[in-house]
Design an enzyme around this catalytic site. Structure first.
Site, PDB file in Angstrom:
ATOM      1  N   GLU A  52      -0.833   6.494   9.278  1.00 40.96           N
ATOM      2  CA  GLU A  52      -2.134   5.870   9.653  1.00 40.96           C
ATOM      3  C   GLU A  52      -1.871   5.009  10.963  1.00 40.96           C
ATOM      4  OE1 GLU A  52      -4.253   2.613  10.411  1.00 40.96           O
ATOM      5  OE2 GLU A  52      -3.240   1.836   8.630  1.00 40.96           O
TER       6      GLU A  52
ATOM      7  N   GLY B 265       1.092   2.176  12.321  1.00 36.93           N
ATOM      8  CA  GLY B 265       1.396   1.689  13.554  1.00 36.93           C
ATOM      9  C   GLY B 265       0.805   2.563  14.637  1.00 36.93           C
TER      10      GLY B 265
ATOM     11  N   SER C 225     -11.629  -1.535   3.676  1.00 36.66           N
ATOM     12  CA  SER C 225     -10.653  -1.390   2.985  1.00 36.66           C
ATOM     13  C   SER C 225     -10.764  -1.842   1.518  1.00 36.66           C
ATOM     14  CB  SER C 225      -9.412  -2.298   3.572  1.00 36.66           C
ATOM     15  OG  SER C 225      -9.164  -1.951   4.741  1.00 36.66           O
TER      16      SER C 225
ATOM     17  N   ARG D  64       0.730  -1.332   0.132  1.00 35.09           N
ATOM     18  CA  ARG D  64       0.119  -0.079   0.150  1.00 35.09           C
ATOM     19  C   ARG D  64       0.992   1.287  -0.049  1.00 35.09           C
ATOM     20  NH1 ARG D  64      -4.769  -0.124   4.237  1.00 35.09           N
ATOM     21  NH2 ARG D  64      -3.344   0.838   5.793  1.00 35.09           N
TER      22      ARG D  64
ATOM     23  N   CYS E 295      -6.259  -2.168  12.838  1.00 35.48           N
ATOM     24  CA  CYS E 295      -6.673  -0.651  13.107  1.00 35.48           C
ATOM     25  C   CYS E 295      -8.088  -0.644  12.850  1.00 35.48           C
ATOM     26  CB  CYS E 295      -5.679   0.103  12.547  1.00 35.48           C
ATOM     27  SG  CYS E 295      -5.482   0.001  10.512  1.00 35.48           S
TER      28      CYS E 295
END
Length: 449
Positions: A232, A210, A412, A141, A266
């Site tokens: 992110e 992270g 996603s 990504r 996440c």
């Protein structure tokens, strides 16, 4: 060079030893990226696009090997690992198509007399730092849009899951990525490597995925050089169920949103807000599914301890465990767990669980529920299940989150902008937005008289 061990979280066995990179290795990676940058930036967009398309094809062809690596070092089931490979490959296909869309603009200034030409340039050498929970997808990504934009990269994968990143780097070489364009440094001393990059004037971009805690540290370091930064970070995704929701569909979505990769995402649903009129039925259906669910292992013994502590605190505060799933006798596992009688101020509701535990909060008043949902420092993802589109969208638009799944448990998509509000991050990945993160905007003012 020394090495460090990589473990299989399902068995706790050592599966590989990889080089333990140092500050010197980090600098050598930047040296290689700097040498390769001028030629790669000058490479025609169509040529870069064809290389990325070839990378997509090679990853798909190597699905068996990559999925096996993901399962071995991350622990996720084979089906989930294969799905991750397909998802990670898609970033190369998507950005191979975006690489040739080198749009800009041309126009007259409002006052006349000049023409304005707007174009975009690659930002330069990008430092990429990725987590362990999706070792293939988190790397591709970032790598795919960077390469599409004409950047070269240095990548530090998580020490828990470096094998997949190394395998992808090999496939990129096979796809025709020139030497020095993609450089991977494996290490169990991430601070040393990343700090070396952030202090190097040749690094022009940091893209990090992270924890919010580490993100704070990196932002402070990046501020010293006013470094172009994308982040992110953590999430605390709410999962809202209205009184008229299709409960079977909501449970099916909840199983994906909560338990994919053992809840270690996440975007994972972290706290469930279920309308009081359907609470009992939802708990019964959700609990029956959880009773049979065999979850993936957590990444470490420390992770198991952390999840267990959150559940223990919730129970001490008055929550009840209604259902748990089976777990193997060995490995770093925590059972899928359903909690009820949970209040919005419980620690398990306010902190990111990163494990297979679903706490349920009952609600009746929509505005009160939305206030509780938005009472969080995070705003990455959210989920809404409702029987009618109008209230679903009304609730979705009222939630302070960058991504909202409406009657679906997945948000996603490489073609959609991935990112969050508040302390869940800066910038976006995927879509055209993801390419822009690796570009600088430049304009020319041309005298026309």
């Amino acid at each position: 060079m020394t090495s460090f061990a990589v473990y299989n979280p399902a068995t706790e066995a050592v599966i590989a030893e990889v080089p333990n990179g140092t500050a010197a290795d980090a600098t050598a990676a930047v040296d290689a990226a700097a040498k390769a940058f001028p030629d790669w930036a000058a490479t025609a967009p169509r040529v870069r696009a064809e290389v990325l398309r070839k990378a997509y094809e090679l990853i798909i062809a190597d699905t068996d090997n990559l999925a096996a690596l993901i399962t071995a070092e991350n622990g996720k089931p084979e089906a989930d690992a294969r799905a991750e490979v397909a998802y990670s490959a898609e970033f190369f296909r998507w950005f191979s198509e975006e690489a040739v869309r080198t749009d800009g603009s041309y126009g007259s200034s409002p006052a006349g007399g000049t023409r304005t030409i707007v174009t975009h340039q690659p930002v330069g050498i990008a430092a990429l730092v990725t987590p362990w929970n999706f070792p293939a997808a988190m790397a591709t990504r970032k790598i795919a849009p960077a390469l599409a934009a004409g950047c070269t990269v240095v990548l530090k994968p998580a020490s828990e899951t470096p094998l997949t990143a190394l395998a992808i780097a090999d496939l990129l070489t096979a796809a025709g990525v020139p030497e020095g364009v993609v450089n991977v440094v494996t290490t169990d001393s991430p601070g040393e490597v990343v700090t070396t990059w952030l202090e190097d004037d040749r690094i022009r971009k940091l893209s990090f995925t992270g924890s919010t805690r580490v993100g704070h540290t990196l932002l402070r370091q990046a501020a010293d050089r006013v470094l172009n930064t994308s982040m992110e970070l953590g999430g605390n995704a709410p999962f809202v169920v209205t009184a008229d929701a299709d409960l079977d569909a909501a449970v099916a979505g909840a199983m994906i949103a909560k338990f994919r990769n053992g809840g270690q995402a996440c975007t994972a649903a972290n706290r469930f807000f279920v309308h009081a009129d359907v609470l009992d039925d939802f708990v019964a259906k959700f609990g029956a599914a959880i009773d049979k669910l065999e979850v993936a292992p957590l990444i470490s013994a420390k992770a198991v301890t952390g999840v267990s502590g959150l559940v223990d605190d919730a129970v001490a505060d008055g929550a009840r465990i209604t259902n748990t799933g089976p777990v193997p006798a060995e490995g770093w596992y925590y059972p899928a767990t359903l909690l009820v009688d949970v209040e919005p101020d419980f620690r398990i509701v306010r902190e990111e669980i990163f494990g297979p535990v679903a706490p349920i909060v009952s609600w009746r008043d929509e505005q009160e529920m939305l206030a509780q949902v938005n009472d969080s420092e995070y705003g990455l993802a959210a989920y809404v299940y409702a029987g009618r589109l109008q209230p679903a969208l009304r609730i979705a638009e009222s939630i302070e989150a960058g991504m909202v799944g409406v009657n679906r448990g997945v948000v996603s998509d490489p073609a959609a902008p991935f990112g969050g509000f508040k302390q869940s991050g800066l910038g976006r990945e995927g879509a055209r937005d993801g390419l822009r993160e690796f570009q600088e905007t430049q304009f020319f003012s041309v005298d026309w008289i």
